[in-house]
Motif scaffolding. Structure first.
Motif, short mmCIF file in Angstrom:
data_model
loop_
_atom_site.label_atom_id
_atom_site.label_comp_id
_atom_site.label_asym_id
_atom_site.label_seq_id
_atom_site.Cartn_x
_atom_site.Cartn_y
_atom_site.Cartn_z
N GLN A 245 4.95 1.56 -1.23
CA GLN A 245 5.36 0.68 -2.32
C GLN A 245 4.60 1.15 -3.54
OE1 GLN A 245 3.62 -3.33 -2.72
NE2 GLN A 245 2.92 -3.15 -0.59
N GLU A 246 4.88 0.57 -4.69
CA GLU A 246 4.24 1.03 -5.91
C GLU A 246 2.72 1.08 -5.75
OE1 GLU A 246 4.01 0.04 -10.71
OE2 GLU A 246 4.60 -1.53 -9.30
N GLY A 247 2.17 2.30 -5.92
CA GLY A 247 0.73 2.47 -5.91
C GLY A 247 0.05 2.28 -4.57
N VAL A 248 0.79 2.38 -3.45
CA VAL A 248 0.18 2.13 -2.14
C VAL A 248 0.62 3.21 -1.14
CG1 VAL A 248 -0.12 0.50 -0.23
CG2 VAL A 248 0.22 -0.36 -2.57
N ILE A 249 -0.36 3.79 -0.45
CA ILE A 249 -0.12 4.64 0.71
C ILE A 249 -0.84 4.03 1.90
CG2 ILE A 249 0.18 6.72 -0.66
CD1 ILE A 249 -2.68 7.54 0.13
N GLU A 250 -0.65 4.61 3.08
CA GLU A 250 -1.28 4.07 4.29
C GLU A 250 -1.95 5.17 5.09
OE1 GLU A 250 1.68 2.00 6.55
OE2 GLU A 250 1.81 0.33 5.15
N TYR A 251 -3.13 4.86 5.64
CA TYR A 251 -3.84 5.69 6.61
C TYR A 251 -4.20 4.81 7.80
CZ TYR A 251 -4.88 9.69 3.44
OH TYR A 251 -4.83 10.78 2.61
N ASP A 252 -4.48 5.45 8.93
CA ASP A 252 -4.97 4.75 10.10
C ASP A 252 -6.50 4.64 9.99
OD1 ASP A 252 -5.74 3.79 12.57
OD2 ASP A 252 -4.83 5.40 13.73
#
Length: 304
Positions: A245-252
């Motif tokens: 989403q705007e301005g968001v990434i994901e890591y574990d």
């Protein structure tokens, strides 16, 4: 010599000799006691300050501090703020301190607050991502951690049975990620370096195992009036990870040994500001960190 770095042999991981060669090149560039400890001392009138350990490197001692709500109430949710896991990421340290100096008092009625402003003081002083053993603390939050910086805060939280409901970890992404730290990592590991596109602006790294997208969105919206949000690159990514989403990434978080995997908090995020942008300045970067914490707590106060 490594292709992209002056220490080591291309394709061969560093041994102790190469790590010592790297360590010998590091120099003190700023002062932890003056920049951090003095500001912590000024907080003692309003908060409890505790020493949770001490780092000792080559004869230099670095006491480690947490700043806590004075009136701890078991019935309230707890928020943990961490800064300076990567010591060179300046606004992470100063954002944590400035939050305590300005905004924290506005949330004491709703939360127990605990802040560890600078987990890696040697890295702060030498402007380094790693610790003196060439270990990245933000890949070392795991059992039997090889990094003292991680082991000490993990032990403190466990001994005091602290189980935060909210955890905000304050970071930066800088041009030196590509000019120094990624080439150094490739040399250390005996791999080929591939630089990433550095996002121009603020963004968040959510934990893929507990992403809470509305929580992340609330933080982004709170930061927008303070500084610009990083756009995705031509591949729809930030630092090689898809933008969810705007301005968001994901890591574990836990899988990678990241600081945001330190606890089982329901609401967790890692902030990233870009201080090298032509569109920002150091004060704005610190303000963005404080705004991120504020946005996180305002959302969590309604959700918990």
């Amino acid at each position: 010599m490594s292709q992209d770095y002056p220490i080591g042999t291309q394709g061969k991981p560093w041994g102790e000799a190469e790590k010592q060669e790297w360590y010998a090149q590091q120099t003190k560039q700023r002062d932890y006691e003056n920049d951090v400890i003095r500001r912590i001392d000024h907080l003692r009138e309003q908060f409890d300050v505790e020493t949770y350990g001490e780092l000792n490197y080559a004869g230099n001692s670095y006491p480690l501090f947490v700043v806590r709500s004075r009136k701890w109430r078991a019935e309230l949710p707890t928020v943990l703020v961490t800064g300076g896991v990567h010591g060179y990421e300046t606004s992470g340290v100063h954002g944590a301190l400035y939050f305590l100096e300005t905004e924290a008092v506005n949330h004491l009625a709703r939360f127990n607050i605990i802040v560890a402003p600078c987990l890696s003081p040697w890295g702060y002083e030498t402007i380094n991502r790693w610790n003196p053993d060439a270990i990245d603390p933000n890949r070392s939050f795991k059992a039997n951690s090889p990094a003292q910086e991680c082991a000490l805060i993990m032990t403190y939280l466990n001994q005091h049975k602290l189980a935060p409901d909210v955890h905000i970890d304050l970071h930066e992404t800088t041009d030196t990620d590509n000019s120094e730290f990624r080439p150094a990592k490739a040399a250390r590991d005996g791999t080929v370096n591939t630089n990433w596109n550095i996002p121009d602006g603020f963004y968040l790294v959510a934990d893929s195992q507990r992403s809470e997208p509305d929580f992340q969105r609330a933080i982004i919206e709170t930061v927008k009036p303070v500084t610009h949000i990083a756009p995705a690159d031509e591949d729809g990514c930030l630092i090689g990870a898809p933008m969810v989403q705007e301005g968001v990434i994901e890591y574990d978080g836990k899988g990678l040994g990241l600081c945001m995997g330190l606890t089982d908090a329901r609401f967790v995020t890692t902030t990233e500001v870009y201080p090298d942008s032509a569109n920002t300045n150091p004060v704005e970067c610190v303000d963005a960190q404080v705004a991120a914490i504020k946005g996180a707590l305002e959302y969590a106060a309604k959700a918990l």
